[in-house]
Every structure is written in C-alpha cells, then in structure tokens.
Write a protein that holds these residues in place. Structure first.
Motif, short mmCIF file in Angstrom:
data_model
loop_
_atom_site.label_atom_id
_atom_site.label_comp_id
_atom_site.label_asym_id
_atom_site.label_seq_id
_atom_site.Cartn_x
_atom_site.Cartn_y
_atom_site.Cartn_z
N THR A 1 0.89 -1.14 -0.07
CA THR A 1 0.10 -0.17 0.10
C THR A 1 0.95 1.23 -0.19
N PHE A 2 0.29 2.35 -0.42
CA PHE A 2 1.22 3.76 -0.78
C PHE A 2 1.60 3.90 0.92
N GLU A 3 0.75 3.93 1.95
CA GLU A 3 1.27 4.30 3.18
C GLU A 3 2.52 3.32 3.81
N ASN A 4 2.45 1.90 3.43
CA ASN A 4 3.31 1.16 4.09
C ASN A 4 4.83 1.37 3.24
N ILE A 5 4.59 1.65 1.74
CA ILE A 5 5.83 1.89 1.13
C ILE A 5 6.48 3.22 1.57
N GLU A 6 5.65 4.20 1.64
CA GLU A 6 6.05 5.64 2.23
C GLU A 6 6.64 5.34 3.49
N ASP B 1 20.96 -2.38 3.34
CA ASP B 1 19.75 -1.88 4.29
C ASP B 1 18.47 -1.90 3.68
N LEU B 2 18.21 -1.84 2.43
CA LEU B 2 16.90 -2.08 1.94
C LEU B 2 16.61 -3.45 1.78
N SER B 3 17.47 -4.51 1.63
CA SER B 3 17.12 -5.83 1.76
C SER B 3 16.75 -6.25 3.20
N LYS B 4 17.34 -5.87 4.07
CA LYS B 4 17.17 -6.32 5.53
C LYS B 4 15.76 -5.81 5.86
N MET B 5 15.39 -4.38 5.33
CA MET B 5 14.07 -4.18 5.77
C MET B 5 12.88 -4.65 5.04
N LEU B 6 13.17 -5.24 3.78
CA LEU B 6 12.17 -5.85 3.07
C LEU B 6 12.04 -7.40 3.21
N MET B 7 12.97 -7.72 4.20
CA MET B 7 13.04 -9.11 4.69
C MET B 7 12.19 -8.89 6.06
N GLU B 8 11.82 -8.05 6.70
CA GLU B 8 11.12 -8.06 7.93
C GLU B 8 9.75 -8.25 7.86
N THR C 1 11.68 5.28 6.97
CA THR C 1 12.54 4.65 8.06
C THR C 1 13.92 4.27 7.27
N PHE C 2 14.07 4.15 5.76
CA PHE C 2 15.11 3.73 5.20
C PHE C 2 16.16 4.79 5.08
N TYR C 3 15.58 6.16 4.61
CA TYR C 3 16.59 7.08 4.63
C TYR C 3 16.82 7.68 5.94
N ASP C 4 16.04 7.53 7.02
CA ASP C 4 16.36 7.96 8.37
C ASP C 4 17.55 7.12 8.91
N SER C 5 17.74 5.96 8.46
CA SER C 5 18.55 4.79 9.19
C SER C 5 19.75 4.44 8.43
N THR C 6 19.80 4.77 7.37
CA THR C 6 20.76 4.20 6.19
C THR C 6 22.04 5.09 6.49
N TYR C 7 23.15 4.46 5.81
CA TYR C 7 24.36 5.40 5.55
C TYR C 7 23.95 6.33 4.60
N ASN D 1 -0.54 1.82 -6.82
CA ASN D 1 0.33 1.33 -7.99
C ASN D 1 1.27 2.28 -8.23
N ILE D 2 1.26 3.52 -7.96
CA ILE D 2 2.37 4.44 -7.76
C ILE D 2 3.41 3.84 -6.54
N ALA D 3 2.80 3.39 -5.51
CA ALA D 3 3.57 3.04 -4.38
C ALA D 3 4.61 1.94 -5.05
N ASP D 4 3.89 0.90 -5.79
CA ASP D 4 4.61 -0.17 -6.09
C ASP D 4 5.85 0.15 -6.91
#
Length: 429
Positions: free
Chosen positions: A233-238, A422-429, A243-249, A389-392
């Motif tokens: 969903t758009f909300e989940n992807i957003e 970092d993205l792969s870790k988040m996508l596996m959660e 979370t990604f840009y706030d926690s990554t390198y 669809n845009i979120a996807d």
C-alpha cells in the motif's frame, strides 16, 4: 650529518626542476615541454589501450599465478579497494589502476609525473605524460563499462587535489580524501620495483571483479525482495522508505533518491503531464555549475519548469533561498521551486519575507515544506488504487536506482551496496 637526517624524505624545488630525496636516493624531475622520449612512451600507451589489452587481462584472470605477489603488496591493494566509500577513495583507486597500467606497458615511465604539455604557459614535466587524458579516454571508461568502478564522466583527475604541480610522493600535500597512504605506498613500490606492476594490475582487477560480482548478486537479490514485498500500500511503502533514509548510511543522498524515485514512479504512470523528469545529478555535483536548480527537476523543451531541492537534516533555509535567487535568474522558465526537508521547516518572518521578495523578483512560486507535505502535494487527486500502483513503482524505482539499473533516470556514480543491504534487510522484515 646523522643517519636520520640523511634518510629524511624531502623535495627541493628549483626554477627548472624538482629533486625528490627518498632513502638516500635523489630523483630529478625537469620541468618543460614534453620530451620526444616521453611523447613516444605516451603514444605507445595510447596505442596499446586502443586495443583490447585491458579486456584480455580481465578475461584471463583465472589463469594468472599470483604466488609472486607478496603478502604485503596484496594487503596494500586490498586496503586501497576497501578504502572506497560513497564519499571518498574512488579517485585514488582510479589513479592507482592507471599507474599500474602505465607501468605495465612502459616500465621506464615514471608514474609520479602526471602532467605534460607542448604548449607554452602550461605546466609540464619533460618526462611526464597526461594521466588525466589517459584516465578519461581509456582506463576510467574501461572500469565503468565493466562495472568495476563507477566514476564521473570526467574521470578520476576531475578534482584539483590530484592536479598539483608536484610529483606524486609522500610529500604530496594536497588534501585528498581516501586511502592516501596505501596509494602512495603503491606508487613507491612500483617505482622502486618492489611491486611487480603487471601482476599487481591483474590482482587489482581481480579484487574489483569480485566486488562487482558480489554487487550484481546483491542487486538481483534486493530487486527480488522488492518484487515479492507484500505490504504494497502507499502508506506502507512511504513509511518503509522514510525509515530507510532515516537509518541508512549517507542519509542525505538516500533522501534525494527516495524523492527522485517517487517522480520516476509518477513518470512511469504518465502522471507528470507533458513534462520530462530530468535525470538525478551526480552526488556532490554543484547544481549551479551543472546548470541545475534543484535535485528533482521537471522540464519542458529542455527548460526547467519545476524543481525541488532535498534538504536532509536542515530546516533553516535562509542561505539556500539566497542561492536560489541566483539560480532562478539564470533559469527564468522555472514556475515552481521548492525546498523539501525531512521534517517541518522553519518559517520565520525573515524566511517568509525572503520568499515573498524572491517570488516578486522572479515570478516563481517558492515553496518550503516537509517530506510528508511534499508527498501529499505530489499525490493530490489520485485515487487509493492509483496511489497504491504508484507506491509499487516507487519502491522498485528506489531499489533499481541503487542497483544501478536505471542509468536513464538516475546515473548513480557512487558505490551503493550499503544502501542495498539496508533495503534488503527492511524488505525481509
């Protein structure tokens, strides 16, 4: 004179020459227009690199015997490669690769002398060669085309720090970020023949190829995880991307890519009208120098009409507004120009007065907003199904950008493996 004083490394600079004193050995490098011998060596290097010389070496790595390359030399080359990050080290690695190539083709050519010219008024070493030209035309292109080292289109010598009029040695005082000590140790080693240049070149290629192969695997795996991600969903992807840009390198660069990724998704959905999305600029490129107004730009007939500048970790933007005025004067077609921060921006009276002043002078609408506000602005008028669809496409745009699969939209030059991890870790959660 004591032993320590005798062994002290120093450089004597004269009107027509420089003398490098190292380990009781003095090397004299004369200034002046390129000598006939140096020109002949230079032509030999260019002729060799115009063939498939480097490709043959890369293809033949499996048959190379590295037993004659000492542990110390291997460690130096490994440290050079491991010293590369998104912000530093790529230039030195590109230069070292070229120096090993030069020494392999013409062992008699000094790789300390990086300049030559036949034009009066330009600094030149009599026995030097134009390393900048060789890097931009040959070795830099080879490394990039084979996915071994991404660099900007101008090559490793774009930075002024590698263009000082001194020979490359431990006394080279320019402020260079990255594994400087390892690089200079490699230069010293191939100059005094304690590191076999051709074998070292093959080993460096091997290290870069291993990194490239590992990156391809990581990129494919992360794209696969993004494709299989269930919370689309758009909300989940957003929320995931926030979370990604706030926690990554490299948060600021990640923030730019996330913003640009949303516009890529809208472009794929034909949701930006007749405008075109301008490709994301290279990291740390000066916007004004490159003709950019912001990080995310929409254009019409090559005229920028809407622009957004990503400002991670900065909410007071008075100085940025002053810079924006100059850019808008140079780009009179801009209708909307904004700054997007990762949180609420400061809107003091001073800021609001400055916005009104610039808008009055340029007829451009100036907007300061948070990322949340900017996203809602971009998604205004879309149905829930369209937003999803845009979120996807947004998620895939960000992942594929860092996987270096979208050069037409986002020609990322810096190493991006840490972002993918970092993205792969988040996508596996």
């Amino acid at each position: 004179m004591g032993d320590n004083e005798k062994k002290e490394i120093h450089l004597d600079v004269y009107l027509d020459r420089q003398e490098l004193h190292m380990s009781n050995v003095v090397k004299t490098y004369y200034e002046g227009m390129q000598s006939a011998a140096a020109k002949q060596r230079y032509e030999k290097i260019k002729e060799t690199l115009s063939t498939d010389f480097l490709q043959r070496k890369l293809d033949g790595l499996d048959s190379v015997d590295f037993s004659e390359l000492s542990v110390k030399n291997r460690q130096l080359l490994e440290a050079l490669v491991n010293g590369v990050s998104s912000e530093k080290g790529r230039g030195l690695l590109g230069v070292a690769f070229l120096q090993l190539v030069i020494k392999t083709i013409t062992p008699e050519q000094s790789v300390r002398l990086h300049k030559s010219s036949n034009q009066r008024g330009n600094f030149s070493w009599k026995d030097g060669i134009s390393m900048r030209t060789l890097n931009s035309k040959y070795t830099g292109k080879f490394l990039k085309d084979n996915g071994l080292l991404n660099s900007n289109k101008f090559g490793s010598f774009m930075t002024r720090t590698l263009a000082e009029n001194y020979p490359f040695s431990k006394l080279y005082k320019a402020e260079i970020r990255g594994p400087f000590d390892e690089w200079i140790d490699i230069v010293d080693a191939i100059e005094d023949n304690t590191m076999p240049a051709e074998l070292a070149l093959s080993y460096l290629m091997l290290l870069l190829k291993r990194n490239a192969d590992a990156f391809k695997t990581l990129a494919n795996d992360t794209i696969g995880l993004a494709s299989a991600y269930k919370n689309r969903t758009f909300e989940n992807i957003e929320n995931l991307l926030k979370t990604f840009y706030d926690s990554t390198y490299g948060k600021a660069r990640a923030f730019e890519v996330v913003m640009h990724g949303l516009m890529q998704a809208k472009a794929e959905m034909d949701a930006i009208g007749d405008w075109e999305l301008v490709p994301l600029s290279q990291m740390r490129s000066a916007n004004k120098k490159h003709g950019n107004v912001g990080d995310i730009e929409l254009s019409s007939d090559e005229i920028i009409v809407e622009t957004w500048d990503a400002k991670y970790g900065k909410t007071y933007l008075l100085d940025e507004l002053d810079e924006l005025r100059d850019k808008l004067i140079d780009n009179p077609g801009v209708e909307v120009a904004g700054f997007v921060a990762d949180r609420d921006v400061d809107k003091t009276d001073e800021i609001l007065d400055k916005i009104a002043e610039i808008s009055s002078d340029t007829s451009t609408e100036i907007i300061l907003c948070s990322f949340d506000e900017w996203v809602e602005m971009q998604m205004h008028g879309f149905s829930e199904e369209e937003r999803d669809n845009i979120a996807d496409k947004w998620l895939m745009a960000v992942v594929e950008t860092f996987a270096l699969r979208r050069p037409e939209f986002a020609p990322i030059e810096e190493p991006s493996d840490k972002w993918l991890i970092d993205l792969s870790k988040m996508l596996m959660e």
